[in-house]
Every structure is written in structure tokens, then in C-alpha cells.
Design a protein around this motif. Structure first.
Motif, PDB file in Angstrom:
ATOM      1  N   TYR A 179     -14.294  23.300 -11.742  1.00 55.89           N
ATOM      2  CA  TYR A 179     -15.605  23.298 -10.985  1.00 55.89           C
ATOM      3  C   TYR A 179     -17.296  23.168 -11.831  1.00 55.89           C
ATOM      4  O   TYR A 179     -17.795  23.297 -12.444  1.00 55.89           O
TER       5      TYR A 179
ATOM      6  N   HIS B 226     -15.238  30.706 -13.511  1.00 54.91           N
ATOM      7  CA  HIS B 226     -15.764  30.464 -11.999  1.00 54.91           C
ATOM      8  C   HIS B 226     -16.124  31.649 -11.591  1.00 54.91           C
ATOM      9  O   HIS B 226     -17.855  31.707 -10.935  1.00 54.91           O
ATOM     10  N   ASP B 227     -15.579  32.948 -11.329  1.00 54.06           N
ATOM     11  CA  ASP B 227     -16.531  33.903 -10.059  1.00 54.06           C
ATOM     12  C   ASP B 227     -17.619  34.313 -11.464  1.00 54.06           C
ATOM     13  O   ASP B 227     -18.387  35.236 -10.662  1.00 54.06           O
TER      14      ASP B 227
ATOM     15  N   ASP C  83     -20.793  24.507 -11.798  1.00 53.66           N
ATOM     16  CA  ASP C  83     -20.735  26.125 -12.007  1.00 53.66           C
ATOM     17  C   ASP C  83     -21.964  25.814 -13.392  1.00 53.66           C
ATOM     18  O   ASP C  83     -23.040  26.741 -13.150  1.00 53.66           O
TER      19      ASP C  83
ATOM     20  N   THR D 297     -20.782  32.517 -11.406  1.00 55.88           N
ATOM     21  CA  THR D 297     -20.930  32.882  -9.874  1.00 55.88           C
ATOM     22  C   THR D 297     -22.183  34.363 -10.212  1.00 55.88           C
ATOM     23  O   THR D 297     -22.679  34.334  -9.638  1.00 55.88           O
TER      24      THR D 297
ATOM     25  N   HIS E 280     -11.941  24.850 -16.830  1.00 56.28           N
ATOM     26  CA  HIS E 280     -12.676  24.497 -16.030  1.00 56.28           C
ATOM     27  C   HIS E 280     -14.413  24.110 -15.426  1.00 56.28           C
ATOM     28  O   HIS E 280     -14.437  24.568 -14.632  1.00 56.28           O
ATOM     29  N   ARG E 281     -14.394  23.353 -16.430  1.00 58.73           N
ATOM     30  CA  ARG E 281     -15.299  22.606 -16.316  1.00 58.73           C
ATOM     31  C   ARG E 281     -15.223  21.140 -14.930  1.00 58.73           C
ATOM     32  O   ARG E 281     -16.374  20.919 -13.867  1.00 58.73           O
TER      33      ARG E 281
END
Length: 516
Positions: A217, A184-185, A220, A188, A213-214
């Protein structure tokens, strides 16, 4: 010549691891607050700092563009190598990550190793956490190649060189949530450089990492393509064995593989023990241990790696033919003659994998019921991750298994996931942990006929291949640039190279457990 027992011990692990303002209506009006005092005038020597300019992608200065991203450290341009089609430029660097994301963060950070394949400032971008440590060479997965994207490749936390300092290492930070927070980071931060569409991908442990991850987040990226992504339901999930016994495998070959395996561990055991003793200088007890380490999950490794059925000896063949096949298997897997350097005390990638699998992600029961009655030593155990962890980090017990995140992710995939394509191999034993088919029309799940753990969209039949490719094109918002059929050999070659890398890394780290 008698070969090193330590060399044999290192290679014995190969098959066992194979794998969340309210209004104040009616309140009395309050007096206005007194104005804040004016700030003191700046002295002539003071200068108001200017905010750092946002990173802007420049084809003339890609290194400078990447270096301006907050958190990026040490950008170096490197050769792309044989698995990255030109034109492309490749870069290596690190990215500063929080050891714990979210409310648990206490400011402690570590540097995560990353690779970047750059194809253009206006190209779409693919992000891949590969689930393990990064190989020295660069490779891309099918979506990147199909759509000629930029590819951001992430080494998973606590793997390879992405380790916190020893004083900062907290094993409880090795969670599904923190792994997703890393991606995520990164997304971003890099969206400031690459503002076009983003798609996430990954294979095997990297595939399920992309799904996690999906799930955590969902906004994203614009879509996810996950390959051979297993979602286990237990620390040692028996459903994988249920799939192997479901009739999905070619019957004659499956029978021969089992016969070879049970013969070597049963009636033919003396011949195999003699081979290990005479070739490697093993004692009788060591030979028995090595034999079970290699062969207890032989059938699993055979189907995962797409074994050649034509080479499996017939059950009626003599002991010599069976032993010769065994020796060829060892050699083809970089077996006993190859000795990897012993790991240093900081190389704990394998322990980290054991922690992830044993705590939240779960693993597969890889030893079938046809083998269990034949085992005579302690070489194989259903608690292999527990035992391995205890041998490497004896002062910190593993937490109890907690599959709640995986269960919620499964529910999300089935009922809510949009723009998600799942690809599995029909013959791959890891397909026993396949996620349920998504019900949203923008998503889909596909099983590639006859495929192993290297399954990809290009191996699907025409109708399903076109459907899956169209779904991925909708994620990127652009037509496919390279047909999947023309990518098959490159995708397969890079996949096989990655598998060899992972096997070598696991073997090297496994030696720490064995006291080498």
C-alpha cells in the motif's frame, strides 16, 4: 535449595528463541429505459436515516472523537507511563478487522487491540504495528519522539488479545498480505481523525511489517522508518551466519564468546552438567538438554542484546569461572528462578509466530557451524518452527515455505521505494537479513557502528544522523522538534523494556510446546 525443573525448562527457551468501459462505437441506438416507478411516500412514522457524521478531532472530547471512527470498540483513557514524554494522553481500544482482506473476505471479523498516544489534533501521526503482542505499558519509537507526533500502535493479528474466536481461526489468514491489510484499514480510518502527515515505523518483526505494508500500500503514508528489519530468504536462512563470520564483529571478543560456548558444550560440559544437576535437580539427560537449549545459539543472543565483552571469561579461566558466568547470564535474563504462569490453551501467540516465519517470512539460522558438531540431544533443530507448530496444532500441517512476497518487497526497496529510511545495527546478527540499500534519493540505509538490535538514528555519526533525520523530516513535512541525541536514553530504555516483554511472552507461550 533445589529449584523447579519446570522453571528451568521455561527459561531454557529464552536463548533458543533469541530471539488490476470500453466504448460501443457503431452500436445501434437503444430506446431509453422506462422511468423507474416513484418511491412510495413515507408514512408519517417513517424517518429517513441520516448518515453518521464523520469523526472530527476535538481536544475537548478525544474519547468521543476516537469512538466515532467506524470499527473502533471500547475506548478507554489510561496512564501513559514512564516511556511517553508529556504532554500526551493515552488511550486503549479495539478495532474490528476482517479475518481476510480483499477478495478472500467472507465477512468474518476479529477485534485487534490498539493503543494511541494523542498529542494534538493538528499533529502529524506515526503508525506502528509492533509485530508481536502489545505490552501493558505504552512506548513510542524514535520518529514519534523526534517530531512529537500522535502514535497509533497496533498489536499484530493472532498475537496477544488480537485473536479470532476459536471457531473462526484460520491459520491461512495469517499472511503478510493480511497483516498489511490491517494497517491499511487502520490508516484509512484514522486519517479522518488525523488529516496531517502520516509516517509508518517499527522495529525488528515490526520493522519488516512496516516495509511489507508500504510495499503493498505505497500511498497509505508519507514515508517509512524501519529499524533492524530482517527480510529472510529461507525458512532457516544461512546468510545470517555468513554475516557473523564476515569479520564485522570485534575479533577478540567474538573469539572469547565462541570459546565459552564451545567449551561449555565440549570439554567443560561435565562441569556445566554438574551445575545444572546440583542447582536445579536435573537428571544427566535433562541437564544435557537444558545446556544445549541455552547455549547452542548463545553467541547470537550475545550480539543481538549487546553483550558485555568484559564479562566473558577468558579461555584460560577455570571451569568455575565459566560456570559462574553462565549462572550470571541466566540471572540477567530473568532465568531459571523466575517462573511465569503456564499459558492457557487460547494463548497461541508463539504458534502464530512459528506459522508466519515458517510459511512466508522465513527465519534465521541461529546455530553456527562451530556449535553443530557438539550437539548431542534433540534440544536444537533447524526445523524448530515445524516441530513447535506440530506440537501445538498437530491437526494442521504447515504450508511449504513461500518467500515470493519478501522477494518482491526486496526488489521494490532496492529499485523503487521512495521516502524509506532503513536503520540497522552493525553488530546485530539480524543485519544478515538486511534489505538492500534503496536507490531512490529520498531513501537511505544506515548501519549504526557498534550497535546491536536496538540501533537507532541517534546512534549514527553526525553526517549520517543529519542526513537520516532530514529524510524523516521531509516525510513529516515539519522540522524535528527534539534532537535525537537527547532521546538516546529514553529510546534505549523503552527498547530494553520491550525486549524483556517479548522474551517473557515467548517463554510463556513456549511452555505450551513443552507440555507444562
Amino acid at each position: 535449595m533445589i529449584r523447579s525443573r519446570r522453571a528451568l525448562l521455561l527459561s531454557a527457551a529464552l536463548l533458543s528463541l533469541l530471539l488490476a468501459a470500453c466504448s460501443d462505437d457503431g452500436a445501434q441506438p437503444q430506446p431509453a429505459p422506462a422511468p423507474a416507478p416513484a418511491p412510495a411516500p413515507a408514512t408519517p412514522t417513517e424517518k429517513t436515516p441520516e448518515p453518521a457524521p464523520p469523526p472530527v478531532c476535538s481536544e475537548d472530547d478525544v474519547v468521543g472523537s476516537i469512538s466515532k471512527i467506524q470499527g473502533v470498540v471500547g475506548v478507554t483513557e489510561v496512564s501513559c507511563g514512564q516511556f511517553v514524554p508529556k504532554p500526551a494522553r493515552c488511550f486503549s481500544f479495539k478495532f474490528k478487522q476482517a479475518l481476510d482482506h480483499g477478495p478472500k473476505s467472507d465477512g468474518v471479523t476479529f477485534e485487534q487491540q490498539m493503543q494511541l498516544v494523542h498529542r494534538g489534533c493538528t499533529a502529524p501521526t506515526t503508525v506502528m504495528d509492533n509485530g508481536y503482542n502489545l505490552p501493558k505499558y505504552y512506548y513510542e519509537m524514535e520518529p514519534s519522539l523526534m517530531f512529537e507526533t500522535n502514535t497509533v500502535i497496533v498489536e499484530h493479528r493472532f498475537q496477544g488479545r488480537s485473536l479470532p474466536d476459536t471457531k473462526d481461526r484460520r491459520w491461512s489468514s495469517l499472511s503478510i498480505e493480511n497483516g498489511a491489510g490491517d494497517v491499511h484499514d487502520i490508516v484509512t480510518a484514522f486519517k479522518k481523525l488525523y488529516p496531517k502527515r502520516w509516517v509508518s515505523t517499527g522495529a525488528s518483526k515490526g520493522g519488516i511489517t512496516a516495509v511489507y505494508h508500504r510495499f503493498l500500500y505505497p500511498n497509505d503514508v508519507d514515508g517509512t522508518v524501519a529499524y533492524v528489519a530482517p527480510a529472510s530468504r529461507a525458512r532457516q536462512d544461512p546468510r545470517y551466519q555468513e554475516r557473523l563470520a564476515s569479520g564485522v564483529l570485534p575479533a577478540a571478543c567474538a573469539s572469547d564468546v565462541k570459546a565459552f560456548q564451545t567449551g561449555a558444550l565440549g570439554a567443560r560440559r561435565p562441569a556445566f552438567v554438574a551445575f545444572l544437576r546440583d542447582t536445579y535437580g536435573a537428571t544427566e539427560a535433562e541437564a544435557a538438554y537444558y545446556l544445549e537449549s541455552y547455549l547452542a545459539s548463545f553467541d547470537w543472543g550475545f550480539w543481538q542484546a549487546g553483550g558485555d565483552c568484559a564479562k566473558v571469561p577468558s579461555p584460560t579461566a577455570d571451569d568455575k569461572a565459566h560456570v559462574a558466568y553462565f549462572e550470571n547470564v541466566l540471572s540477567s535474563r530473568g532465568g531459571a528462578p523466575h517462573l511465569a504462569p503456564a499459558p492457557t490453551s487460547s494463548e497461541l501467540s508463539s504458534a502464530a509466530l512459528s506459522y508466519e516465519w515458517a510459511w512466508q517470512q522465513g527465519f534465521a539460522l541461529q546455530v553456527g557451524p562451530h556449535v553443530t558438531p557438539l550437539l548431542q540431544t534433540t534440544a536444537v533443530s533447524d526445523a524448530r518452527h515445524d516441530a513447535f507448530w506440530a506440537s501445538v496444532v498437530p491437526k494442521e500441517p504447515l504450508p511449504a515455505y513461500d518467500g515470493s512476497v519478501t522477494e518482491r518487497a526486496r526488489d521494490w526497496v532496492r529499485g523503487s521505494a521512495e521516502r524509506l529510511v532503513l536503520v540497522y545495527g552493525e553488530l546485530d546478527p539480524w543485519s544478515g537479513g538486511a534489505l538492500d540499500a534503496p536507490t531512490h534519493p529520498s531513501s537511505g540505509r544506515y548501519f549504526v557502528a557498534g550497535a546491536d538490535h536496538g540501533a537507532n538514528i541517534g546512534g549514527l555519526g553526525k553526517t549520517e544522523r543529519e542526513r537520516a533525520s532530514s529524510a524523516v523530516a521531509a516525510m513529516y513535512g515539519t522540522p524535528m522538534k527534539v534532537q535525537t541525541a537527547s532521546l538516546t536514553s529514553l529510546v534505549r530504555a523503552s527498547h530494553e523494556a520491550v525486549q524483556r516483554h517479548e522474551l517473557a511472552a515467548l517463554t510463556k507461550a513456549r511452555a505450551l510446546r513443552l507440555g507444562e
